[in-house]
Design a protein around this motif. Structure first.
Motif, PDB file in Angstrom:
ATOM      1  N   UNK A 241       0.838  -1.213   0.000  1.00 66.34           N
ATOM      2  CA  UNK A 241       0.000   0.000   0.000  1.00 66.34           C
ATOM      3  C   UNK A 241       0.865   1.252   0.000  1.00 66.34           C
ATOM      4  N   UNK A 242       1.856   1.305   0.899  1.00 68.10           N
ATOM      5  CA  UNK A 242       2.661   2.524   1.033  1.00 68.10           C
ATOM      6  C   UNK A 242       3.578   2.764  -0.160  1.00 68.10           C
ATOM      7  N   UNK A 243       3.896   1.702  -0.911  1.00 61.49           N
ATOM      8  CA  UNK A 243       4.765   1.877  -2.083  1.00 61.49           C
ATOM      9  C   UNK A 243       4.031   2.486  -3.261  1.00 61.49           C
ATOM     10  N   UNK A 244       2.699   2.529  -3.183  1.00 63.86           N
ATOM     11  CA  UNK A 244       1.895   3.112  -4.262  1.00 63.86           C
ATOM     12  C   UNK A 244       1.578   4.563  -3.913  1.00 63.86           C
ATOM     13  N   UNK A 245       2.075   5.521  -4.654  1.00 61.87           N
ATOM     14  CA  UNK A 245       1.835   6.938  -4.314  1.00 61.87           C
ATOM     15  C   UNK A 245       0.366   7.350  -4.414  1.00 61.87           C
ATOM     16  N   UNK A 246      -0.452   6.526  -5.040  1.00 62.91           N
ATOM     17  CA  UNK A 246      -1.877   6.852  -5.172  1.00 62.91           C
ATOM     18  C   UNK A 246      -2.701   6.317  -4.006  1.00 62.91           C
ATOM     19  N   UNK A 247      -2.064   5.633  -3.065  1.00 61.39           N
ATOM     20  CA  UNK A 247      -2.787   5.039  -1.938  1.00 61.39           C
ATOM     21  C   UNK A 247      -2.379   5.698  -0.624  1.00 61.39           C
ATOM     22  N   UNK A 248      -3.366   5.831   0.277  1.00 62.88           N
ATOM     23  CA  UNK A 248      -3.124   6.417   1.597  1.00 62.88           C
ATOM     24  C   UNK A 248      -3.805   5.558   2.648  1.00 62.88           C
ATOM     25  N   UNK A 249      -3.036   5.070   3.628  1.00 65.69           N
ATOM     26  CA  UNK A 249      -3.606   4.245   4.695  1.00 65.69           C
ATOM     27  C   UNK A 249      -4.498   5.095   5.600  1.00 65.69           C
ATOM     28  N   UNK A 250      -5.695   4.604   5.887  1.00 68.93           N
ATOM     29  CA  UNK A 250      -6.646   5.338   6.746  1.00 68.93           C
ATOM     30  C   UNK A 250      -6.862   4.658   8.094  1.00 68.93           C
ATOM     31  N   UNK A 251      -6.404   3.424   8.259  1.00 72.72           N
ATOM     32  CA  UNK A 251      -6.583   2.766   9.553  1.00 72.72           C
ATOM     33  C   UNK A 251      -5.935   1.392   9.584  1.00 72.72           C
ATOM     34  N   UNK A 252      -5.394   1.031  10.753  1.00 72.95           N
ATOM     35  CA  UNK A 252      -4.864  -0.314  10.982  1.00 72.95           C
ATOM     36  C   UNK A 252      -5.561  -0.856  12.225  1.00 72.95           C
ATOM     37  N   UNK A 253      -6.394  -1.866  12.035  1.00 74.31           N
ATOM     38  CA  UNK A 253      -7.241  -2.399  13.098  1.00 74.31           C
ATOM     39  C   UNK A 253      -6.710  -3.757  13.549  1.00 74.31           C
ATOM     40  N   UNK A 254      -6.444  -3.883  14.826  1.00 75.33           N
ATOM     41  CA  UNK A 254      -5.899  -5.112  15.389  1.00 75.33           C
ATOM     42  C   UNK A 254      -6.842  -5.642  16.469  1.00 75.33           C
ATOM     43  N   UNK A 255      -7.161  -6.929  16.400  1.00 72.35           N
ATOM     44  CA  UNK A 255      -7.982  -7.564  17.434  1.00 72.35           C
ATOM     45  C   UNK A 255      -7.314  -8.874  17.842  1.00 72.35           C
ATOM     46  N   UNK A 256      -6.916  -8.949  19.110  1.00 77.90           N
ATOM     47  CA  UNK A 256      -6.231 -10.135  19.601  1.00 77.90           C
ATOM     48  C   UNK A 256      -7.171 -11.111  20.272  1.00 77.90           C
ATOM     49  N   UNK A 257      -6.847 -12.399  20.173  1.00 80.01           N
ATOM     50  CA  UNK A 257      -7.663 -13.460  20.757  1.00 80.01           C
ATOM     51  C   UNK A 257      -6.770 -14.421  21.533  1.00 80.01           C
ATOM     52  N   UNK A 258      -7.319 -14.978  22.598  1.00 83.67           N
ATOM     53  CA  UNK A 258      -6.635 -16.030  23.360  1.00 83.67           C
ATOM     54  C   UNK A 258      -7.515 -17.271  23.370  1.00 83.67           C
ATOM     55  N   UNK A 259      -6.903 -18.415  23.605  1.00 78.26           N
ATOM     56  CA  UNK A 259      -7.674 -19.655  23.713  1.00 78.26           C
ATOM     57  C   UNK A 259      -8.198 -19.802  25.144  1.00 78.26           C
ATOM     58  N   UNK A 260      -9.177 -20.693  25.379  1.00 75.83           N
ATOM     59  CA  UNK A 260      -9.880 -20.714  26.678  1.00 75.83           C
ATOM     60  C   UNK A 260      -9.135 -21.306  27.860  1.00 75.83           C
ATOM     61  N   UNK A 261      -8.028 -22.039  27.656  1.00 80.24           N
ATOM     62  CA  UNK A 261      -7.428 -22.695  28.827  1.00 80.24           C
ATOM     63  C   UNK A 261      -6.828 -21.664  29.784  1.00 80.24           C
ATOM     64  N   UNK A 262      -6.919 -21.950  31.081  1.00 84.40           N
ATOM     65  CA  UNK A 262      -6.417 -21.027  32.098  1.00 84.40           C
ATOM     66  C   UNK A 262      -7.514 -20.091  32.583  1.00 84.40           C
ATOM     67  N   UNK A 263      -7.138 -19.130  33.437  1.00 83.94           N
ATOM     68  CA  UNK A 263      -8.131 -18.221  34.013  1.00 83.94           C
ATOM     69  C   UNK A 263      -8.532 -17.149  33.011  1.00 83.94           C
ATOM     70  N   UNK A 264      -9.763 -16.662  33.157  1.00 86.10           N
ATOM     71  CA  UNK A 264     -10.262 -15.624  32.256  1.00 86.10           C
ATOM     72  C   UNK A 264      -9.416 -14.358  32.377  1.00 86.10           C
ATOM     73  N   UNK A 265      -9.075 -13.978  33.610  1.00 86.54           N
ATOM     74  CA  UNK A 265      -8.291 -12.756  33.819  1.00 86.54           C
ATOM     75  C   UNK A 265      -6.937 -12.842  33.136  1.00 86.54           C
ATOM     76  N   UNK A 266      -6.291 -13.994  33.249  1.00 87.12           N
ATOM     77  CA  UNK A 266      -4.979 -14.163  32.618  1.00 87.12           C
ATOM     78  C   UNK A 266      -5.103 -14.147  31.100  1.00 87.12           C
TER      79      UNK A 266
END
Length: 370
Positions: A241-266
């Motif tokens: 995207x950044x190598x193309x002068x005709x494109x401009x990044x408007x947002x980078x959205x990150x969502x992390x996930x964990x698996x269920x083993x262990x405590x919810x707080x951890x």
């Protein structure tokens, strides 16, 4: 008659001081240690970093503490996401309220800690907000509220920093950035997918990073297992995207996930810290405004687990799905799964499905400017 408790707040850093708080008829035992590492302006953002260490803080079953950092100057106030410490029963009520409100939180939260009589959790608080002109010389305070099972009240306001440290290089000439909208719902992908709408200049690419970490670690080690390959996928997207002068990044959205083993707080802590680590990793490598990044996290990805079970099948599939659909997370769901058929289905999920749940979904939006 309510029991009397002793409670102290200790603020540790240069420019801060120690206080002891007593709220009318109630005093709270234990202590909260707050170490301020950073409260400064850099460019168009304000960076706040601190460690909140709850050293044996006692929390009754129906009680809760809410710790809210606040930037204040006169009548101008910017409340930052709160750290909530819930007692055992209060924690269950809180999770049920989220379920019935489809995950919508009553107010912005940074971390939610479940305590069983006492908590020794440590929260590494790290956040940035857009700089606004009124924040010059603003103070950083910590507002503490206490819920006793009947009502909630403010019990203290503690000074964390007397004034915002300015960015000397800018000499007060800062471009004020308006708050950015909340991130859209994440879309889970195992490989990058390009979405284009020919009727609009808006574009998006998205994928999933399956990063590996040493046990109980959250920092990214590029040479650990397949991490370099996973990081290369994100880099290739951004570079294209950044190598193309005709494109401009408007947002980078990150969502992390964990698996269920262990405590919810951890699990919540792991998903949060690993998501923020990836955000910071990208920030260090791409000179883009910080407010383009949007981070969110899910403590335990039960929805993703159900999709994998339905798609690929497993031993005792129907009984496993019944437990997931009918037993609350905080009423022993994982324990029932572990006990089912001497743990055979649980061990299968642990090996075959749980690694696929530990990920960070990412979505990069951009627009055509020519």
């Amino acid at each position: 008659m309510r029991k009397m408790i002793i409670y102290s707040i200790i603020l540790l850093t240069a420019g801060l001081f120690s206080t002891r708080v007593e709220a009318q008829n109630n005093v709270y035992v234990g202590e909260i240690r707050v170490t301020r590492h950073r409260f400064e302006q850099r460019g168009d953002s304000v960076f706040i970093e601190m460690t909140i260490d709850m050293n044996g803080l006692p929390v009754g079953n129906n009680e809760a503490f809410t710790l809210t950092p606040v930037i204040e100057k006169g009548t101008e106030v910017e409340e930052l996401p709160s750290v909530i410490v819930n007692g055992k029963r209060r924690s269950k009520a809180y999770q049920r309220s989220l379920y019935f409100n489809r995950g919508a939180k009553p107010f912005p939260t940074y971390a939610v800690v479940a305590a069983n009589k006492r908590t020794r959790e440590k929260v590494n608080y790290k956040i940035s907000v857009p700089y606004q002109a009124w924040m010059q010389d603003a103070a950083l305070n910590l507002h503490e509220s206490f819920y006793d099972g009947i009502d909630q009240r403010l019990i203290s306001v503690n000074l964390l920093a007397k004034a915002l440290k300015p960015d000397a290089a800018l000499k007060g000439k800062v471009q004020i950035v308006a708050p950015t909208p909340l991130a859209p719902e994440p879309v889970t992908r195992t490989t990058p997918v390009v979405k284009e709408n020919t009727a609009s200049p808006a574009r998006a690419v998205e994928g999933s990073a399956y990063l590996d970490y040493p046990r109980n670690r959250t920092n990214i080690i590029p040479d650990y297992k397949d991490n370099r390959e996973e990081l290369a996928k994100i880099k290739a997207m951004i570079d294209e995207i950044t190598s193309n002068p005709d494109h401009e990044i408007t947002g980078i959205y990150l969502t992390g996930y964990a698996s269920p083993e262990g405590t919810y707080a951890r699990n919540e802590q792991l998903s949060r810290e690993r998501t923020l680590e990836l955000r910071d990793y990208l920030l260090d490598r791409y000179p883009m405004p910080r407010n383009l990044y949007h981070a969110d996290w899910v403590a335990e990805d039960w929805t993703g687990l159900k999709k994998l079970i339905t798609q690929f099948g497993m031993p005792d599939k129907d009984r496993v799905l019944y437990i997931i659909n009918n037993v609350d997370i905080f009423e022993g769901r994982e324990k029932k799964l572990m006990d089912l058929d001497q743990g055979v289905p649980y061990r299968y999920m642990l090996k075959e499905f749980f690694p696929r749940l530990r990920r960070v979904d990412y979505k990069i939006t951009y627009r055509v400017i020519k």
